[in-house]
Design a protein around this motif. Structure first.
Motif, PDB file in Angstrom:
ATOM      1  N   PHE A  62       0.840  -1.194   0.000  1.00 46.32           N
ATOM      2  CA  PHE A  62       0.000   0.000   0.000  1.00 46.32           C
ATOM      3  C   PHE A  62       0.873   1.240   0.000  1.00 46.32           C
ATOM      4  O   PHE A  62       2.064   1.202   0.318  1.00 46.32           O
ATOM      5  CB  PHE A  62      -0.928   0.017   1.226  1.00 46.32           C
ATOM      6  N   SER A  63       0.256   2.340  -0.380  1.00 49.73           N
ATOM      7  CA  SER A  63       0.918   3.648  -0.296  1.00 49.73           C
ATOM      8  C   SER A  63      -0.142   4.677   0.051  1.00 49.73           C
ATOM      9  O   SER A  63      -1.326   4.484  -0.229  1.00 49.73           O
ATOM     10  CB  SER A  63       1.604   4.013  -1.622  1.00 49.73           C
ATOM     11  N   TYR A  64       0.274   5.785   0.672  1.00 48.35           N
ATOM     12  CA  TYR A  64      -0.671   6.810   1.096  1.00 48.35           C
ATOM     13  C   TYR A  64      -1.029   7.728  -0.066  1.00 48.35           C
ATOM     14  O   TYR A  64      -0.211   8.021  -0.935  1.00 48.35           O
ATOM     15  CB  TYR A  64      -0.077   7.644   2.228  1.00 48.35           C
ATOM     16  N   ILE A  65      -2.270   8.185  -0.059  1.00 43.76           N
ATOM     17  CA  ILE A  65      -2.714   9.206  -0.996  1.00 43.76           C
ATOM     18  C   ILE A  65      -2.624  10.532  -0.256  1.00 43.76           C
ATOM     19  O   ILE A  65      -3.368  10.773   0.694  1.00 43.76           O
ATOM     20  CB  ILE A  65      -4.169   8.959  -1.453  1.00 43.76           C
ATOM     21  N   GLU A  66      -1.709  11.393  -0.661  1.00 45.16           N
ATOM     22  CA  GLU A  66      -1.484  12.627   0.069  1.00 45.16           C
ATOM     23  C   GLU A  66      -2.541  13.664  -0.271  1.00 45.16           C
ATOM     24  O   GLU A  66      -3.000  13.774  -1.399  1.00 45.16           O
ATOM     25  CB  GLU A  66      -0.093  13.181  -0.242  1.00 45.16           C
ATOM     26  N   PHE A  67      -2.891  14.430   0.723  1.00 52.38           N
ATOM     27  CA  PHE A  67      -3.935  15.441   0.601  1.00 52.38           C
ATOM     28  C   PHE A  67      -3.618  16.449  -0.495  1.00 52.38           C
ATOM     29  O   PHE A  67      -4.467  16.816  -1.289  1.00 52.38           O
ATOM     30  CB  PHE A  67      -4.090  16.143   1.951  1.00 52.38           C
ATOM     31  N   ASN A  68      -2.369  16.923  -0.561  1.00 52.53           N
ATOM     32  CA  ASN A  68      -2.053  17.988  -1.506  1.00 52.53           C
ATOM     33  C   ASN A  68      -2.055  17.528  -2.955  1.00 52.53           C
ATOM     34  O   ASN A  68      -1.985  18.334  -3.862  1.00 52.53           O
ATOM     35  CB  ASN A  68      -0.700  18.628  -1.173  1.00 52.53           C
ATOM     36  N   PRO A 311      -0.671  15.831  10.423  1.00 51.47           N
ATOM     37  CA  PRO A 311      -0.798  16.965  11.352  1.00 51.47           C
ATOM     38  C   PRO A 311       0.066  18.154  10.959  1.00 51.47           C
ATOM     39  O   PRO A 311      -0.358  19.306  11.067  1.00 51.47           O
ATOM     40  CB  PRO A 311      -0.349  16.358  12.690  1.00 51.47           C
ATOM     41  N   ASN A 312       1.293  17.893  10.476  1.00 47.56           N
ATOM     42  CA  ASN A 312       2.171  18.994  10.069  1.00 47.56           C
ATOM     43  C   ASN A 312       1.596  19.761   8.888  1.00 47.56           C
ATOM     44  O   ASN A 312       1.661  20.995   8.838  1.00 47.56           O
ATOM     45  CB  ASN A 312       3.561  18.458   9.710  1.00 47.56           C
ATOM     46  N   GLU A 313       1.049  19.020   7.932  1.00 44.25           N
ATOM     47  CA  GLU A 313       0.458  19.680   6.767  1.00 44.25           C
ATOM     48  C   GLU A 313      -0.789  20.459   7.157  1.00 44.25           C
ATOM     49  O   GLU A 313      -1.046  21.548   6.637  1.00 44.25           O
ATOM     50  CB  GLU A 313       0.123  18.638   5.688  1.00 44.25           C
ATOM     51  N   THR A 314      -1.560  19.906   8.100  1.00 42.84           N
ATOM     52  CA  THR A 314      -2.744  20.612   8.576  1.00 42.84           C
ATOM     53  C   THR A 314      -2.364  21.939   9.210  1.00 42.84           C
ATOM     54  O   THR A 314      -2.972  22.977   8.934  1.00 42.84           O
ATOM     55  CB  THR A 314      -3.511  19.751   9.607  1.00 42.84           C
ATOM     56  N   GLU A 315      -1.349  21.912  10.059  1.00 41.50           N
ATOM     57  CA  GLU A 315      -0.879  23.141  10.705  1.00 41.50           C
ATOM     58  C   GLU A 315      -0.424  24.163   9.667  1.00 41.50           C
ATOM     59  O   GLU A 315      -0.702  25.358   9.782  1.00 41.50           O
ATOM     60  CB  GLU A 315       0.264  22.816  11.666  1.00 41.50           C
ATOM     61  N   TYR A 316       0.294  23.681   8.649  1.00 41.93           N
ATOM     62  CA  TYR A 316       0.783  24.598   7.619  1.00 41.93           C
ATOM     63  C   TYR A 316      -0.373  25.210   6.831  1.00 41.93           C
ATOM     64  O   TYR A 316      -0.408  26.416   6.589  1.00 41.93           O
ATOM     65  CB  TYR A 316       1.728  23.861   6.676  1.00 41.93           C
ATOM     66  N   GLN A 317      -1.340  24.364   6.430  1.00 40.18           N
ATOM     67  CA  GLN A 317      -2.469  24.857   5.640  1.00 40.18           C
ATOM     68  C   GLN A 317      -3.287  25.886   6.419  1.00 40.18           C
ATOM     69  O   GLN A 317      -3.752  26.880   5.869  1.00 40.18           O
ATOM     70  CB  GLN A 317      -3.382  23.681   5.239  1.00 40.18           C
ATOM     71  N   PHE A 318      -3.452  25.641   7.732  1.00 39.47           N
ATOM     72  CA  PHE A 318      -4.344  26.490   8.524  1.00 39.47           C
ATOM     73  C   PHE A 318      -3.629  27.699   9.135  1.00 39.47           C
ATOM     74  O   PHE A 318      -4.285  28.577   9.675  1.00 39.47           O
ATOM     75  CB  PHE A 318      -4.982  25.673   9.643  1.00 39.47           C
ATOM     76  N   SER A 319      -2.298  27.723   9.066  1.00 44.88           N
ATOM     77  CA  SER A 319      -1.568  28.829   9.684  1.00 44.88           C
ATOM     78  C   SER A 319      -1.954  30.170   9.064  1.00 44.88           C
ATOM     79  O   SER A 319      -1.866  31.210   9.720  1.00 44.88           O
ATOM     80  CB  SER A 319      -0.059  28.595   9.545  1.00 44.88           C
ATOM     81  N   PHE A 320      -2.405  30.153   7.807  1.00 42.06           N
ATOM     82  CA  PHE A 320      -2.793  31.384   7.130  1.00 42.06           C
ATOM     83  C   PHE A 320      -4.263  31.734   7.363  1.00 42.06           C
ATOM     84  O   PHE A 320      -4.722  32.791   6.938  1.00 42.06           O
ATOM     85  CB  PHE A 320      -2.553  31.246   5.621  1.00 42.06           C
ATOM     86  N   LEU A 321      -4.987  30.816   7.988  1.00 37.53           N
ATOM     87  CA  LEU A 321      -6.442  30.994   8.108  1.00 37.53           C
ATOM     88  C   LEU A 321      -6.892  31.191   9.548  1.00 37.53           C
ATOM     89  O   LEU A 321      -8.092  31.234   9.814  1.00 37.53           O
ATOM     90  CB  LEU A 321      -7.163  29.766   7.522  1.00 37.53           C
ATOM     91  N   LYS A 322      -5.938  31.303  10.461  1.00 38.61           N
ATOM     92  CA  LYS A 322      -6.286  31.457  11.869  1.00 38.61           C
ATOM     93  C   LYS A 322      -6.160  32.906  12.308  1.00 38.61           C
ATOM     94  O   LYS A 322      -5.421  33.691  11.729  1.00 38.61           O
ATOM     95  CB  LYS A 322      -5.400  30.561  12.746  1.00 38.61           C
TER      96      LYS A 322
END
Length: 337
Positions: A62-68, A311-322
């Motif tokens: 298996f391999s992960y499907i990345e959000f981005n 979690p790291n990607e979530t923090e990065y994506q939301f850092s501009f929206l908080k």
């Protein structure tokens, strides 16, 4: 892609021998599991648009499907199917969503990427999200987002207040729709844009309730308010997303009002039958492997691998929206603003 399906063979199901062949195949499923040393063997009676059934057997690796990889062109990414094609769903054209599955199967990660994909593509003026998280930690990454309808509800009392306020918002919206000769949110917003009354445009509201078991068992008022929203809120532009490990929490009155059902791996066949009407969710792999029952895919649940957002990607994506001073529509001490 861990759920890429190996096609073993296709069997033409003639009307005369249809039921006999189905029975023979179901009896052979356990033999197939032994032969392939793999517990994830699923038989689909119907392939949409064809007279064929199919047997699905997962890959060994298996391999992960990345959000981005997936979020850019669409509002809300469902996942990648057995043909390695990713599928999107438009939340504005949907009603409500029911999500089931055992602990660790990928429910919370799926909801995270769903909310993230909607938030990064829609400004806070167009989308508001309300979250009920009695576990108090599962959705902490969303704290402080400009898109939040109110603070994240972490107690049963706060959850009840949240639903009460959403019902008040729903009733106000319907009153405004009637005054403007509109029947739903889309029609109303189109009319406001045509009149250039941009400050009157209303955002879509998404309410996420994670692990709803305790709330339904302990509070009759919460259940009544939830049922009212499930039956009346769609035209007001309000979508409800319910999640639970225990499928029995979704009684018949709840299930019939939620057309879209998503099931991750379950430990009990009974839980799979309650959500999907068959036992196939017991044969899923976990890690985001899921079956989706929706009118878009016909009568049989369709299998997908959901994207994963770290979690790291979530923090990065939301850092501009908080924001340190998020302007909530309401909070748990004051009524609607």
């Amino acid at each position: 892609f861990e759920t890429l399906l190996a096609e073993i063979r296709e069997i033409r199901l003639s009307e005369r021998r249809f039921y006999q062949k189905i029975t023979d195949i179901l009896k052979a499923i356990d033999d197939l599991k032994t032969t392939f040393s793999n517990q994830s063997v699923i038989f689909n009676r119907y392939n949409s648009g064809t007279p064929y059934g199919s047997i699905q057997i997962s890959n060994d690796s298996f391999s992960y499907i990345e959000f981005n990889e997936l979020v850019k062109p669409y509002e809300f990414i469902l996942g990648i199917d057995s043909d390695n094609k990713f599928t999107e769903l438009n939340i504005s054209k949907m009603s409500h969503i029911l999500i089931g599955g055992s602990s660790g199967s990928g429910k919370t990660a799926f909801i995270h990427q769903m909310i993230a994909s909607l938030i990064v593509k829609n400004p806070c003026e167009c989308l508001k999200v309300g979250i009920i998280d009695l576990k108090m930690f599962a959705f902490g990454v969303f704290e402080g987002l400009k898109h939040l309808l109110c603070p994240i509800a972490k107690t049963k009392k706060e959850a009840e207040i949240l639903l009460q306020n959403v019902i008040s918002l729903m009733d106000k919206r319907y009153k405004i729709f009637m005054e403007n000769g509109c029947i739903n949110l889309e029609e109303y917003n189109i009319k406001m844009r045509s009149l250039r009354n941009y400050n009157m445009i209303m955002p879509r509201i998404i309410i996420v309730v994670d692990e709803i078991d305790d709330l339904l068992e302990s509070s009759k008022d919460f259940y009544n308010n939830l049922y009212m929203l499930l039956t009346k809120s769609r035209a007001a532009g309000i979508n409800i997303i319910l999640s639970s490990q225990n499928a029995k929490s979704f009684n018949t009155m709840i299930r019939v009002n939620i057309p879209t059902k998503i099931c991750f791996r379950t430990l009990k066949e009974e839980d799979s039958r309650i959500i999907l009407g068959n036992n196939n969710a017991c044969n899923l792999l976990g890690r985001g492997d899921m079956l989706v029952l929706d009118d878009k895919f016909g009568y049989e649940p369709k299998r997908f691998q959901s994207p994963f957002i770290s979690p790291n990607e979530t923090e990065y994506q939301f850092s501009f929206l908080k924001s340190d001073e998020t302007q909530y529509v309401f909070d748990f001490e004051n009524k609607n603003r």
